[in-house]
Design a protein around this motif. Structure first.
Motif, PDB file in Angstrom:
ATOM      1  N   VAL A  56       0.839  -1.200   0.000  1.00 50.65           N
ATOM      2  CA  VAL A  56       0.000   0.000   0.000  1.00 50.65           C
ATOM      3  C   VAL A  56       0.876   1.254   0.000  1.00 50.65           C
ATOM      4  N   SER A  57       1.933   1.259   0.789  1.00 48.96           N
ATOM      5  CA  SER A  57       2.820   2.432   0.863  1.00 48.96           C
ATOM      6  C   SER A  57       3.508   2.715  -0.462  1.00 48.96           C
ATOM      7  N   LEU A  58       3.867   1.653  -1.182  1.00 42.44           N
ATOM      8  CA  LEU A  58       4.546   1.827  -2.467  1.00 42.44           C
ATOM      9  C   LEU A  58       3.570   1.981  -3.635  1.00 42.44           C
ATOM     10  N   GLY A  59       2.278   1.843  -3.358  1.00 40.48           N
ATOM     11  CA  GLY A  59       1.287   1.967  -4.411  1.00 40.48           C
ATOM     12  C   GLY A  59       1.310   0.815  -5.402  1.00 40.48           C
ATOM     13  N   LEU A  60       1.696  -0.388  -4.925  1.00 39.83           N
ATOM     14  CA  LEU A  60       1.727  -1.562  -5.804  1.00 39.83           C
ATOM     15  C   LEU A  60       0.310  -1.944  -6.220  1.00 39.83           C
ATOM     16  N   GLU A  61       0.201  -2.596  -7.358  1.00 38.96           N
ATOM     17  CA  GLU A  61      -1.095  -3.124  -7.779  1.00 38.96           C
ATOM     18  C   GLU A  61      -1.547  -4.170  -6.771  1.00 38.96           C
ATOM     19  N   SER A  62      -2.864  -4.354  -6.676  1.00 38.51           N
ATOM     20  CA  SER A  62      -3.385  -5.239  -5.634  1.00 38.51           C
ATOM     21  C   SER A  62      -2.839  -6.659  -5.738  1.00 38.51           C
ATOM     22  N   HIS A  63      -2.680  -7.208  -6.939  1.00 38.34           N
ATOM     23  CA  HIS A  63      -2.177  -8.580  -7.030  1.00 38.34           C
ATOM     24  C   HIS A  63      -0.716  -8.674  -6.584  1.00 38.34           C
ATOM     25  N   HIS A  64       0.073  -7.628  -6.790  1.00 34.11           N
ATOM     26  CA  HIS A  64       1.450  -7.633  -6.279  1.00 34.11           C
ATOM     27  C   HIS A  64       1.473  -7.505  -4.758  1.00 34.11           C
ATOM     28  N   THR A  65       0.579  -6.679  -4.240  1.00 32.54           N
ATOM     29  CA  THR A  65       0.476  -6.524  -2.787  1.00 32.54           C
ATOM     30  C   THR A  65       0.074  -7.839  -2.141  1.00 32.54           C
ATOM     31  N   ILE A  66      -0.878  -8.521  -2.740  1.00 30.52           N
ATOM     32  CA  ILE A  66      -1.333  -9.815  -2.207  1.00 30.52           C
ATOM     33  C   ILE A  66      -0.195 -10.832  -2.235  1.00 30.52           C
ATOM     34  N   MET A  67       0.521 -10.915  -3.355  1.00 26.80           N
ATOM     35  CA  MET A  67       1.644 -11.868  -3.459  1.00 26.80           C
ATOM     36  C   MET A  67       2.710 -11.575  -2.404  1.00 26.80           C
ATOM     37  N   LEU A  68       3.025 -10.300  -2.205  1.00 29.25           N
ATOM     38  CA  LEU A  68       4.012  -9.928  -1.200  1.00 29.25           C
ATOM     39  C   LEU A  68       3.522 -10.289   0.197  1.00 29.25           C
ATOM     40  N   ALA A  69       2.275  -9.963   0.493  1.00 26.81           N
ATOM     41  CA  ALA A  69       1.715 -10.244   1.820  1.00 26.81           C
ATOM     42  C   ALA A  69       1.690 -11.743   2.106  1.00 26.81           C
ATOM     43  N   VAL A  70       1.290 -12.543   1.134  1.00 24.18           N
ATOM     44  CA  VAL A  70       1.229 -13.995   1.328  1.00 24.18           C
ATOM     45  C   VAL A  70       2.631 -14.574   1.501  1.00 24.18           C
ATOM     46  N   THR A  71       3.565 -14.113   0.694  1.00 21.05           N
ATOM     47  CA  THR A  71       4.943 -14.597   0.810  1.00 21.05           C
ATOM     48  C   THR A  71       5.499 -14.298   2.198  1.00 21.05           C
ATOM     49  N   LEU A  72       5.317 -13.075   2.664  1.00 18.80           N
ATOM     50  CA  LEU A  72       5.828 -12.704   3.986  1.00 18.80           C
ATOM     51  C   LEU A  72       5.073 -13.421   5.103  1.00 18.80           C
TER      52      LEU A  72
END
Length: 166
Positions: A56-72
């Protein structure tokens, strides 16, 4: 503390391993399932929140944000599970063999539900600030939904000795 999920500190790793099989210790009780689901939620929430905050802070697209969140979430969930076992004397490979299947299933269910709920409540990928109340409301509701989705899964895994306390 010396219950099913927390063997005595002085217990050797091999004895702790045997003690942690819930089918032998408590038969996979709901209390044990609730405890390990809360533990799982802690790791998932730390990783999920970190990924969402970065995305959200970097303004990533939602699917990239989801992938990052799930990975972490997976990394933090496994980290919170593996590190205590390794501190008790298990090697990484011993600890991994003990927990990988149960953790993958549990984290997957929790993450799937958390991300669906959060997405539909507008918490992630909507471009809103981390300071916006809707972000936190969505995250909180998603965490509760993830917990209750993973609770029966963890109970089932415990009953079949496919998941262990950590």
């Amino acid at each position: 503390m010396s219950d099913c999920c927390h063997p005595p500190a002085a217990t050797p790793p091999q004895a702790a391993h045997a003690h942690e099989h819930h089918g032998h210790a408590q038969g996979g009780s709901w209390r044990a399932a609730a405890s390990i689901t809360l533990h799982c939620l802690t790791g998932c929430a730390i990783g999920e929140w970190t990924g969402l905050a970065i995305g959200v802070s970097l303004g990533l697209e939602s699917h990239h944000t989801i992938m990052l969140a799930v990975t972490l979430a997976f990394l933090c969930g496994f980290g919170l599970t593996l590190l205590p076992l390794m501190r008790r004397g298990m090697s990484f490979s011993q600890a991994w063999r003990l927990v990988w299947l149960g953790e993958v299933v549990s984290i997957s269910v929790m993450e799937l539900v958390m991300n669906i709920v959060d997405y539909h409540l507008g918490g992630m990928g909507s471009g809103m600030s981390l300071l916006h109340p809707q972000y936190w409301i969505a995250f909180g509701i998603a965490a509760v939904a993830g917990y209750f989705a993973a609770l029966p899964v963890n109970w089932w895994l415990l009953r079949r000795n496919l998941k262990n306390c950590h």
